[in-house]
Scaffold this motif. Sequence first.
Motif, short mmCIF file in Angstrom:
data_model
loop_
_atom_site.label_atom_id
_atom_site.label_comp_id
_atom_site.label_asym_id
_atom_site.label_seq_id
_atom_site.Cartn_x
_atom_site.Cartn_y
_atom_site.Cartn_z
N THR A 158 3.68 -1.21 3.83
CA THR A 158 3.27 0.15 3.52
C THR A 158 4.47 1.01 3.13
OG1 THR A 158 3.42 0.86 5.83
CG2 THR A 158 1.27 0.08 5.05
N GLN A 191 -4.57 -0.91 5.65
CA GLN A 191 -3.83 -2.02 6.25
C GLN A 191 -4.72 -2.82 7.18
OE1 GLN A 191 -0.19 -0.92 8.30
NE2 GLN A 191 0.40 -3.05 8.54
N GLN A 248 -3.31 4.84 5.05
CA GLN A 248 -2.49 3.63 5.16
C GLN A 248 -3.02 2.73 6.27
OE1 GLN A 248 1.66 4.01 5.86
NE2 GLN A 248 2.05 5.11 3.96
N ASN A 279 5.11 5.41 2.43
CA ASN A 279 4.44 6.71 2.53
C ASN A 279 4.85 7.70 1.46
OD1 ASN A 279 6.97 7.35 3.39
ND2 ASN A 279 6.37 8.07 5.42
N VAL A 331 0.86 -1.18 0.00
CA VAL A 331 0.00 0.00 0.00
C VAL A 331 0.90 1.23 0.00
CG1 VAL A 331 -1.75 1.30 1.28
CG2 VAL A 331 -1.84 -1.21 1.23
N VAL A 348 0.39 -6.96 4.71
CA VAL A 348 0.47 -5.61 4.14
C VAL A 348 1.83 -4.99 4.44
CG1 VAL A 348 -0.53 -3.29 4.17
CG2 VAL A 348 -2.02 -5.29 4.37
#
Length: 133
Positions: free
Chosen positions: A33, A20, A16, A35, A8, A31
């Motif tokens: 992540t 998630q 997020q 940013n 993601v 998941v």
Amino acid sequence: MSTKQILVIDDEAAVQEVVQSCFEDLAGWTVITANSGEAGLEQALATRPDAIVLDVLMPDIDGITLLRQLKASPTTEAIPVVLLTIASAFTDPGGCAALGAVGAIAKPFDPFDLVEQVADLLGWALEYREDCL
């Protein structure tokens, strides 16, 4: 149930976290992540996830530029990408396909429908976690 791994990429921490939680708690997917677009590209190259959920509007590398980079790399070109966007122009299925994405989900989205929407776009059979039923 085989665990899917989803990357993601979204610059908003709250988005997020919601995405998630939905993916992990409802579908049992793993998941990862990122940013930013740059961090997302690094994660995609390093982990080669089963799919990527990508925000279109990000400050460093926007989602469309990142999508093009992902599709241009032999390491990540086959990874399906679902766009998350507030821009309605990207939710057109033909436009998504032309960009190389499997589809788009409009923001704001319903967190309870998100897992099903992503699974449908990816053509994945959805197996909800038994402890969530």
